[in-house]
Write a protein that holds these residues in place. Structure first.
Motif, PDB file in Angstrom:
ATOM      1  N   ARG A 119       0.821  -1.216   0.000  1.00 16.24           N
ATOM      2  CA  ARG A 119       0.000   0.000   0.000  1.00 16.24           C
ATOM      3  C   ARG A 119       0.853   1.263   0.000  1.00 16.24           C
ATOM      4  O   ARG A 119       0.386   2.335  -0.416  1.00 16.24           O
ATOM      5  N   ALA A 120       2.098   1.133   0.450  1.00 11.88           N
ATOM      6  CA  ALA A 120       2.982   2.301   0.488  1.00 11.88           C
ATOM      7  C   ALA A 120       3.657   2.566  -0.857  1.00 11.88           C
ATOM      8  O   ALA A 120       4.254   3.634  -1.043  1.00 11.88           O
ATOM      9  N   LEU A 121       3.571   1.617  -1.786  1.00 11.54           N
ATOM     10  CA  LEU A 121       4.178   1.815  -3.104  1.00 11.54           C
ATOM     11  C   LEU A 121       3.445   2.933  -3.850  1.00 11.54           C
ATOM     12  O   LEU A 121       2.235   3.076  -3.761  1.00 11.54           O
ATOM     13  N   GLY A 122       4.191   3.692  -4.624  1.00 11.47           N
ATOM     14  CA  GLY A 122       3.567   4.780  -5.362  1.00 11.47           C
ATOM     15  C   GLY A 122       2.630   4.302  -6.452  1.00 11.47           C
ATOM     16  O   GLY A 122       1.695   5.007  -6.832  1.00 11.47           O
ATOM     17  N   ARG A 123       2.858   3.106  -6.943  1.00 16.03           N
ATOM     18  CA  ARG A 123       2.044   2.546  -8.016  1.00 16.03           C
ATOM     19  C   ARG A 123       1.801   1.073  -7.717  1.00 16.03           C
ATOM     20  O   ARG A 123       2.707   0.368  -7.289  1.00 16.03           O
ATOM     21  N   ARG A 124       0.601   0.617  -7.940  1.00 15.13           N
ATOM     22  CA  ARG A 124       0.280  -0.775  -7.671  1.00 15.13           C
ATOM     23  C   ARG A 124       1.150  -1.684  -8.538  1.00 15.13           C
ATOM     24  O   ARG A 124       1.285  -1.453  -9.742  1.00 15.13           O
ATOM     25  N   PRO A 125       1.766  -2.722  -7.966  1.00 16.72           N
ATOM     26  CA  PRO A 125       2.586  -3.624  -8.775  1.00 16.72           C
ATOM     27  C   PRO A 125       1.755  -4.375  -9.804  1.00 16.72           C
ATOM     28  O   PRO A 125       0.531  -4.489  -9.679  1.00 16.72           O
ATOM     29  N   SER A 126       2.425  -4.867 -10.818  1.00 18.70           N
ATOM     30  CA  SER A 126       1.736  -5.547 -11.915  1.00 18.70           C
ATOM     31  C   SER A 126       1.269  -6.945 -11.526  1.00 18.70           C
ATOM     32  O   SER A 126       0.206  -7.405 -11.962  1.00 18.70           O
ATOM     33  N   CYS A 127       2.062  -7.639 -10.708  1.00 22.49           N
ATOM     34  CA  CYS A 127       1.752  -9.029 -10.371  1.00 22.49           C
ATOM     35  C   CYS A 127       2.571  -9.459  -9.165  1.00 22.49           C
ATOM     36  O   CYS A 127       3.721  -9.024  -8.994  1.00 22.49           O
ATOM     37  N   ILE A 128       1.985 -10.299  -8.323  1.00 23.67           N
ATOM     38  CA  ILE A 128       2.693 -10.936  -7.219  1.00 23.67           C
ATOM     39  C   ILE A 128       2.862 -12.412  -7.561  1.00 23.67           C
ATOM     40  O   ILE A 128       1.908 -13.087  -7.946  1.00 23.67           O
ATOM     41  N   ILE A 129       4.090 -12.907  -7.447  1.00 18.69           N
ATOM     42  CA  ILE A 129       4.365 -14.341  -7.602  1.00 18.69           C
ATOM     43  C   ILE A 129       4.859 -14.843  -6.256  1.00 18.69           C
ATOM     44  O   ILE A 129       5.913 -14.411  -5.776  1.00 18.69           O
ATOM     45  N   TYR A 130       4.089 -15.737  -5.647  1.00 22.38           N
ATOM     46  CA  TYR A 130       4.438 -16.189  -4.298  1.00 22.38           C
ATOM     47  C   TYR A 130       4.715 -17.686  -4.276  1.00 22.38           C
ATOM     48  O   TYR A 130       4.162 -18.451  -5.067  1.00 22.38           O
ATOM     49  N   ASP A 131       5.618 -18.082  -3.397  1.00 17.72           N
ATOM     50  CA  ASP A 131       5.843 -19.504  -3.191  1.00 17.72           C
ATOM     51  C   ASP A 131       4.588 -20.112  -2.598  1.00 17.72           C
ATOM     52  O   ASP A 131       3.996 -19.569  -1.666  1.00 17.72           O
ATOM     53  N   ARG A 132       4.181 -21.243  -3.147  1.00 17.05           N
ATOM     54  CA  ARG A 132       2.939 -21.886  -2.717  1.00 17.05           C
ATOM     55  C   ARG A 132       2.895 -22.115  -1.202  1.00 17.05           C
ATOM     56  O   ARG A 132       1.820 -22.131  -0.607  1.00 17.05           O
ATOM     57  N   ALA A 133       4.042 -22.276  -0.573  1.00 14.84           N
ATOM     58  CA  ALA A 133       4.073 -22.492   0.876  1.00 14.84           C
ATOM     59  C   ALA A 133       3.720 -21.226   1.658  1.00 14.84           C
ATOM     60  O   ALA A 133       3.353 -21.306   2.831  1.00 14.84           O
ATOM     61  N   ASN A 134       3.828 -20.069   1.020  1.00 11.20           N
ATOM     62  CA  ASN A 134       3.455 -18.805   1.662  1.00 11.20           C
ATOM     63  C   ASN A 134       1.987 -18.500   1.383  1.00 11.20           C
ATOM     64  O   ASN A 134       1.647 -17.505   0.734  1.00 11.20           O
ATOM     65  N   ALA A 135       1.106 -19.346   1.863  1.00  9.58           N
ATOM     66  CA  ALA A 135      -0.322 -19.213   1.548  1.00  9.58           C
ATOM     67  C   ALA A 135      -0.904 -17.884   2.002  1.00  9.58           C
ATOM     68  O   ALA A 135      -1.864 -17.377   1.408  1.00  9.58           O
ATOM     69  N   TRP A 136      -0.339 -17.292   3.026  1.00  9.30           N
ATOM     70  CA  TRP A 136      -0.830 -16.020   3.558  1.00  9.30           C
ATOM     71  C   TRP A 136      -0.746 -14.903   2.519  1.00  9.30           C
ATOM     72  O   TRP A 136      -1.474 -13.907   2.606  1.00  9.30           O
ATOM     73  N   THR A 137       0.100 -15.063   1.523  1.00 12.18           N
ATOM     74  CA  THR A 137       0.271 -14.032   0.500  1.00 12.18           C
ATOM     75  C   THR A 137      -1.001 -13.830  -0.315  1.00 12.18           C
ATOM     76  O   THR A 137      -1.300 -12.704  -0.749  1.00 12.18           O
ATOM     77  N   ALA A 138      -1.761 -14.902  -0.522  1.00 11.20           N
ATOM     78  CA  ALA A 138      -2.944 -14.821  -1.383  1.00 11.20           C
ATOM     79  C   ALA A 138      -3.974 -13.838  -0.832  1.00 11.20           C
ATOM     80  O   ALA A 138      -4.540 -13.026  -1.579  1.00 11.20           O
ATOM     81  N   GLY A 139      -4.220 -13.894   0.459  1.00  8.55           N
ATOM     82  CA  GLY A 139      -5.188 -12.980   1.065  1.00  8.55           C
ATOM     83  C   GLY A 139      -4.754 -11.529   0.951  1.00  8.55           C
ATOM     84  O   GLY A 139      -5.583 -10.636   0.714  1.00  8.55           O
ATOM     85  N   VAL A 140      -3.456 -11.292   1.108  1.00  7.03           N
ATOM     86  CA  VAL A 140      -2.938  -9.926   0.996  1.00  7.03           C
ATOM     87  C   VAL A 140      -3.118  -9.416  -0.433  1.00  7.03           C
ATOM     88  O   VAL A 140      -3.566  -8.284  -0.657  1.00  7.03           O
ATOM     89  N   ALA A 141      -2.788 -10.248  -1.410  1.00  6.25           N
ATOM     90  CA  ALA A 141      -2.911  -9.833  -2.811  1.00  6.25           C
ATOM     91  C   ALA A 141      -4.352  -9.487  -3.151  1.00  6.25           C
ATOM     92  O   ALA A 141      -4.622  -8.490  -3.838  1.00  6.25           O
ATOM     93  N   ARG A 142      -5.278 -10.288  -2.683  1.00  9.22           N
ATOM     94  CA  ARG A 142      -6.687 -10.026  -2.966  1.00  9.22           C
ATOM     95  C   ARG A 142      -7.160  -8.765  -2.247  1.00  9.22           C
ATOM     96  O   ARG A 142      -7.966  -7.997  -2.780  1.00  9.22           O
ATOM     97  N   SER A 143      -6.660  -8.521  -1.055  1.00 15.68           N
ATOM     98  CA  SER A 143      -7.053  -7.329  -0.298  1.00 15.68           C
ATOM     99  C   SER A 143      -6.588  -6.049  -0.992  1.00 15.68           C
ATOM    100  O   SER A 143      -7.314  -5.047  -1.043  1.00 15.68           O
ATOM    101  N   VAL A 144      -5.383  -6.105  -1.559  1.00 13.71           N
ATOM    102  CA  VAL A 144      -4.812  -4.931  -2.211  1.00 13.71           C
ATOM    103  C   VAL A 144      -5.259  -4.826  -3.674  1.00 13.71           C
ATOM    104  O   VAL A 144      -5.203  -3.754  -4.274  1.00 13.71           O
TER     105      VAL A 144
END
Length: 491
Positions: A119-144
């Protein structure tokens, strides 16, 4: 794999598109290495890449960051606050099998700092690629509101089997069963799929969360190539109902010597250490050396180390054997017999204690066989360099990777390791010597195995070269997530 429609060659490095990929690797070394390779590959094509990780892992990646700066690649390492001690974990817990699941659980604390960073980035990133073991990343990506891909480190063969087990409820099966919907016949048990040491409530809860996160993704990135696993990539893509971008072998993403020197190098060996290995190999005949190493996670007991050493000696072949410092330090017995083994095999055997430059070893003309634990990184690195394998799986995806190497690809000889059932299963020196001799011996079968390995190595290089399948898939991936000007046109 990505949609098969042909696109014109698109070198993003010549554009000024503000494409920004955020990569979130797992802190375990075997997971971080291929994602950093992917980061370097994306940055080399002109995309901005930020690798988000913990302070401890960021320090381990300092050599990669320095190499990227020298090459003027738009790649940076972002640290998120994380103190393993808050959960009673050691700093290097990602490479300790005993703390693997607790570490997975503790990393959920990164979700808040990660969302704040996005949220602090000046521009929304184009894509997040996360390691499948970091399942918590999915909720953050959807929230943002950022597009999301998951990176699953194992082979697509294993990933397809794993998804089939979860989809059809076969995880409850105790007896042998045939996997439905696969292009080849695969018989397996629950233990074969997930490895008995992981069959715990905590692990099963982790697997459930990971599968739920996958359903939120827009696609998957796989470290493989179509000429190796094309049939399994297609089936996996159909089973997921989303694109699977086959971009590997990622280990061929760079030929920069400085980058290769620090790849997976957590112990920071000196240049003398690496040159000593190279000089020893230079003195050996082409295709004569057996390389033996069991990855970063597997810990071999001293009784088994004894059998490994004597099995390599009894094979009669020149060998280069990597033994972890932790294995030597934890076993006084090893210190008693290892020097004697080194003395008996002087000139024919080289024992490396600690880290070794695996890619440099596998790419050396002298290496003709690799005794491997069948972790996908190691197996794919061997295939990419045309080296056949003696397969010795220990846990997790490794038993199915063995099946792929031996039964499907035809580039391996099994050492005869059994699926563990709560205790380590010993492999005798005779089995090791037998497997090495079978792999490196004469005869039509052995020659055919070596021919196939060499052919897959050539196909791997072709896939990564300009115009190859993995190169084109990367082009399509970057185009897919390149921002537009609001009128559907690339900026």
């Amino acid at each position: 794999m990505a949609p098969s429609t042909e696109t014109k060659d698109f070198n993003v490095a010549t554009s000024v598109l503000p494409t920004h990929f955020i990569l979130v690797p797992l802190v375990a070394q075997g997971h971080t290495i291929p994602m950093v390779d992917l980061a370097r590959l994306l940055a080399g094509r002109g995309a901005r890449v930020s690798v988000v990780t913990t302070p401890w892992n960021a320090a381990r990646l300092q050599g990669i960051a320095d190499s990227a700066r020298r090459a003027k690649l738009p790649l940076d390492i972002v640290e998120l606050p994380f103190a393993p001690a808050d959960d009673g974990l050691p700093p290097g817990c990602g490479d300790d099998i005993d703390t693997l699941v607790p570490m997975f659980q503790a990393l959920h604390r990164l979700a808040g700092p990660f969302e704040a960073y996005l949220r602090a980035l000046g521009r929304r990133p184009s894509c997040i690629i996360y390691d499948r073991a970091n399942a918590w990343t999915a909720g953050v990506a959807r929230s943002v509101g950022v597009p999301l891909l998951f990176f699953h480190g194992p082979s697509c063969f294993y990933s397809l089997c794993e998804l089939t087990v979860a989809t059809h409820g076969l995880v409850e099966e105790r007896e042998m069963c045939v996997m439905p919907g696969l292009p080849v016949r695969v018989e397996m048990t629950r233990a074969t799929c997930s490895s008995a040491f992981l069959n715990t409530p905590a692990w099963e809860a982790f697997q459930k969360n990971a599968m739920e996160a996958i359903r939120m993704a827009d696609g998957a990135v796989a470290n493989t190539f179509l000429d190796l696993e094309g049939q399994f990539v297609s089936c996996y893509e159909a089973a997921l109902g989303m694109p699977v971008w086959a971009l590997g072998p990622l280990c061929l993403s760079t030929r920069d010597e400085a980058a290769l020197a620090c790849r997976g190098d957590k112990d920071k060996p000196t240049a003398v250490d690496q040159s000593a290995v190279t000089e020893w190999l230079d003195a050996m005949c082409t295709g004569s050396v057996v390389y033996a190493s069991f990855g970063s996670l597997v810990r071999v007991l001293h009784e088994q180390l004894y059998e490994v050493g004597h099995g390599l000696e009894d094979s009669g072949r020149p060998f280069l054997w990597v033994v972890k410092e932790s294995e030597v330090a934890a076993s006084p017995e090893v210190l008693e017999w290892l020097p004697a083994l080194e003395a008996r095999t002087a000139g024919r055997g080289l024992v490396v204690r600690g880290w070794a430059p695996q890619l440099a070893i596998l790419s050396h003309r002298a290496v003709g066989a690799f005794v491997t634990h069948c972790g996908w990184n190691s197996l794919l690195e061997s295939v990419a360099h045309g080296v056949p394998v003696v397969t010795w799986p220990h846990l997790a995806d490794q038993f199915l990777n063995e099946r792929l190497a031996v039964d499907v690809l035809g580039v391996g000889v099994p050492v005869g390791a059994a699926v563990p059932d709560g205790e380590a299963v010993m492999v005798a020196r005779g089995d090791i010597a037998r497997a090495v001799s079978e792999l490196m011996g004469g005869g039509d079968v052995a020659e055919e195995r070596r021919r196939k390995a060499k052919e897959y190595g050539e196909r791997a290089r072709t896939a990564m070269a300009i115009g190859g399948s993995s190169y084109q898939n990367l082009t399509r991936l970057i185009q897919r997530f390149t921002p537009s000007d609001g009128n559907g046109k690339e900026q």
